[in-house]
Design a protein around this motif. Structure first.
Motif, mmCIF file in Angstrom:
data_model
loop_
_atom_site.group_PDB
_atom_site.id
_atom_site.type_symbol
_atom_site.label_atom_id
_atom_site.label_comp_id
_atom_site.label_asym_id
_atom_site.label_seq_id
_atom_site.Cartn_x
_atom_site.Cartn_y
_atom_site.Cartn_z
ATOM 1 N N ALA A 7 30.761 -5.127 -8.422
ATOM 2 C CA ALA A 7 31.951 -4.453 -7.899
ATOM 3 C C ALA A 7 31.865 -2.950 -8.144
ATOM 4 O O ALA A 7 32.196 -2.152 -7.261
ATOM 5 N N TYR A 8 31.399 -2.565 -9.321
ATOM 6 C CA TYR A 8 31.269 -1.138 -9.641
ATOM 7 C C TYR A 8 30.282 -0.471 -8.683
ATOM 8 O O TYR A 8 30.568 0.596 -8.130
ATOM 9 N N LEU A 9 29.130 -1.097 -8.484
ATOM 10 C CA LEU A 9 28.107 -0.513 -7.609
ATOM 11 C C LEU A 9 28.540 -0.525 -6.145
ATOM 12 O O LEU A 9 28.291 0.424 -5.408
ATOM 13 N N ALA A 10 29.194 -1.603 -5.725
ATOM 14 C CA ALA A 10 29.677 -1.673 -4.341
ATOM 15 C C ALA A 10 30.702 -0.579 -4.085
ATOM 16 O O ALA A 10 30.682 0.080 -3.046
ATOM 17 N N ARG A 11 31.584 -0.361 -5.038
ATOM 18 C CA ARG A 11 32.602 0.695 -4.913
ATOM 19 C C ARG A 11 31.929 2.070 -4.847
ATOM 20 O O ARG A 11 32.271 2.901 -4.009
ATOM 21 N N ALA A 12 30.939 2.295 -5.715
ATOM 22 C CA ALA A 12 30.232 3.586 -5.706
ATOM 23 C C ALA A 12 29.516 3.807 -4.378
ATOM 24 O O ALA A 12 29.547 4.914 -3.823
ATOM 25 N N LEU A 13 28.885 2.757 -3.866
ATOM 26 C CA LEU A 13 28.173 2.879 -2.594
ATOM 27 C C LEU A 13 29.146 3.125 -1.446
ATOM 28 O O LEU A 13 28.920 4.000 -0.603
ATOM 29 N N GLN A 14 30.239 2.390 -1.411
ATOM 30 C CA GLN A 14 31.237 2.593 -0.367
ATOM 31 C C GLN A 14 31.798 4.008 -0.417
ATOM 32 O O GLN A 14 31.944 4.665 0.622
ATOM 33 N N ASP A 15 32.092 4.490 -1.615
ATOM 34 C CA ASP A 15 32.629 5.846 -1.764
ATOM 35 C C ASP A 15 31.613 6.891 -1.308
ATOM 36 O O ASP A 15 31.978 7.895 -0.692
ATOM 37 N N ALA A 16 30.333 6.652 -1.593
ATOM 38 C CA ALA A 16 29.281 7.589 -1.173
ATOM 39 C C ALA A 16 29.159 7.639 0.355
ATOM 40 O O ALA A 16 28.704 8.630 0.915
ATOM 41 N N CYS A 17 29.581 6.581 1.025
ATOM 42 C CA CYS A 17 29.539 6.526 2.497
ATOM 43 C C CYS A 17 30.841 7.000 3.132
ATOM 44 O O CYS A 17 30.985 6.961 4.347
ATOM 45 N N GLY A 18 31.805 7.402 2.326
ATOM 46 C CA GLY A 18 33.064 7.894 2.872
ATOM 47 C C GLY A 18 34.233 6.944 2.689
ATOM 48 O O GLY A 18 35.286 7.147 3.295
ATOM 49 N N GLY A 19 34.045 5.899 1.896
ATOM 50 C CA GLY A 19 35.142 4.973 1.621
ATOM 51 C C GLY A 19 34.966 3.634 2.317
ATOM 52 O O GLY A 19 34.134 3.474 3.209
ATOM 53 N N ALA A 20 35.769 2.680 1.890
ATOM 54 C CA ALA A 20 35.658 1.310 2.410
ATOM 55 C C ALA A 20 35.928 1.240 3.911
ATOM 56 O O ALA A 20 35.216 0.538 4.645
ATOM 57 N N ASP A 21 36.930 1.957 4.376
ATOM 58 C CA ASP A 21 37.247 1.907 5.807
ATOM 59 C C ASP A 21 36.099 2.443 6.653
ATOM 60 O O ASP A 21 35.782 1.901 7.712
ATOM 61 N N ARG A 22 35.469 3.499 6.189
ATOM 62 C CA ARG A 22 34.316 4.064 6.910
ATOM 63 C C ARG A 22 33.164 3.063 6.923
ATOM 64 O O ARG A 22 32.465 2.928 7.922
ATOM 65 N N CYS A 23 32.973 2.335 5.824
ATOM 66 C CA CYS A 23 31.912 1.328 5.761
ATOM 67 C C CYS A 23 32.150 0.212 6.766
ATOM 68 O O CYS A 23 31.204 -0.282 7.388
ATOM 69 N N VAL A 24 33.397 -0.189 6.931
ATOM 70 C CA VAL A 24 33.728 -1.205 7.936
ATOM 71 C C VAL A 24 33.273 -0.720 9.304
ATOM 72 O O VAL A 24 32.646 -1.464 10.069
ATOM 73 N N THR A 25 33.555 0.539 9.606
ATOM 74 C CA THR A 25 33.163 1.133 10.891
ATOM 75 C C THR A 25 31.645 1.211 11.020
ATOM 76 O O THR A 25 31.091 0.879 12.066
ATOM 77 N N LEU A 26 30.969 1.621 9.952
ATOM 78 C CA LEU A 26 29.513 1.752 9.988
ATOM 79 C C LEU A 26 28.820 0.414 10.237
ATOM 80 O O LEU A 26 27.787 0.361 10.905
ATOM 81 N N LEU A 27 29.378 -0.653 9.701
ATOM 82 C CA LEU A 27 28.750 -1.971 9.813
ATOM 83 C C LEU A 27 29.237 -2.770 11.018
ATOM 84 O O LEU A 27 28.721 -3.853 11.300
ATOM 85 N N GLU A 28 30.192 -2.214 11.739
ATOM 86 C CA GLU A 28 30.876 -2.911 12.825
ATOM 87 C C GLU A 28 29.929 -3.539 13.854
ATOM 88 O O GLU A 28 30.102 -4.685 14.246
ATOM 89 N N GLU A 29 28.937 -2.817 14.280
ATOM 90 C CA GLU A 29 28.040 -3.287 15.341
ATOM 91 C C GLU A 29 26.718 -3.805 14.782
ATOM 92 O O GLU A 29 25.700 -3.784 15.472
ATOM 93 N N THR A 30 26.723 -4.271 13.539
ATOM 94 C CA THR A 30 25.504 -4.793 12.920
ATOM 95 C C THR A 30 25.693 -6.275 12.618
ATOM 96 O O THR A 30 26.817 -6.779 12.653
ATOM 97 N N PRO A 31 24.612 -6.967 12.293
ATOM 98 C CA PRO A 31 24.754 -8.373 11.897
ATOM 99 C C PRO A 31 25.516 -8.545 10.576
ATOM 100 O O PRO A 31 25.870 -9.653 10.201
ATOM 101 N N PHE A 32 25.754 -7.442 9.880
ATOM 102 C CA PHE A 32 26.396 -7.495 8.563
ATOM 103 C C PHE A 32 27.833 -6.973 8.599
ATOM 104 O O PHE A 32 28.364 -6.530 7.590
ATOM 105 N N ALA A 33 28.449 -7.051 9.760
ATOM 106 C CA ALA A 33 29.828 -6.579 9.912
ATOM 107 C C ALA A 33 30.734 -7.302 8.922
ATOM 108 O O ALA A 33 30.582 -8.493 8.663
ATOM 109 N N MET A 34 31.651 -6.524 8.346
ATOM 110 C CA MET A 34 32.613 -7.073 7.387
ATOM 111 C C MET A 34 33.989 -6.556 7.757
ATOM 112 O O MET A 34 34.135 -5.421 8.198
ATOM 113 N N GLY A 35 34.980 -7.385 7.561
ATOM 114 C CA GLY A 35 36.350 -6.964 7.784
ATOM 115 C C GLY A 35 36.832 -6.072 6.649
ATOM 116 O O GLY A 35 36.215 -5.995 5.579
#
Length: 142
Positions: A7-35
Motif C-alpha cells: 500500500a505504501y509503495l502503490a501510494r508513492a507510485l500513484q502520487d509520482a504519476c499525479g495521483g490516483a485519479d490520473r492513474c485511472v486515466t493512464l491505465l484506462e485504455e490498457t489491459p490493466f485498467a482499474m476503476g
C-alpha cells in the motif's frame, strides 16, 4: 512483501504519476485498467487490495521512477510462515491493547452505548483477523 508495504509503495507510485485519479486515466485504455475505487483501495493496507504487476510497470514507465520494482529488488527473502505467525501475534497484541483501552474508557460509567460499541467493533474485528492469520501461519509452518 506484506500488504502494508504494498500500500505504501502503490501510494508513492500513484502520487509520482499525479495521483490516483490520473492513474485511472493512464491505465484506462490498457489491459490493466482499474476503476477509481480499486485504485484508491490499493493505497490502503486495510482493504488488502493490490495492483496488477502490469499496472505497476506501466505507471513506473509513466513517472520514470522504479518505485515499486526497486523495492522488490531490494527486498530480502519472504518471511517464513512461522515468522508471519510471530509478527501477527505481535500485531494482535498491539491491536488488542488499543481495543482494551477503548473498552476500559467506554465502560467506565458501567454502560456501553451504541456509539461506543460502533467505535470499538472495528478494533475487535482487526484482533480477530490477526488471530486467524496467526493460526494460518502456524498451520503453514514446517
Amino acid at each position: 512483501m506484506n500488504i502494508r508495504q504494498h500500500a505504501y509503495l502503490a501510494r508513492a507510485l500513484q502520487d509520482a504519476c499525479g495521483g490516483a485519479d490520473r492513474c485511472v486515466t493512464l491505465l484506462e485504455e490498457t489491459p490493466f485498467a482499474m476503476g477509481r475505487t480499486a485504485m484508491y483501495g490499493c493505497r490502503s493496507s486495510e482493504g488488502g487490495k493490490t495492483m496488477p504487476i502490469g499496472a505497476l510497470h506501466l505507471l513506473e514507465l509513466e513517472c520514470a521512477k522504479p518505485i515499486y520494482s526497486q523495492a522488490l529488488v531490494n527486498a530480502g527473502p519472504a518471511p517464513s510462515e512461522a515468522e508471519c505467525a510471530i509478527s501477527e501475534a505481535c500485531e494482535a497484541s498491539e491491536t488488542m491493547a488499543r481495543a482494551q483501552s477503548m473498552i476500559r474508557k467506554a465502560g467506565a460509567d458501567g454502560f456501553y452505548d451504541e456509539n461506543e460499541k460502533r467505535e470499538i467493533e472495528p478494533e475487535l474485528q482487526r484482533v480477530e483477523a490477526h488471530v486467524r492469520s496467526i493460526r494460518a501461519g502456524m498451520e503453514g509452518a514446517k
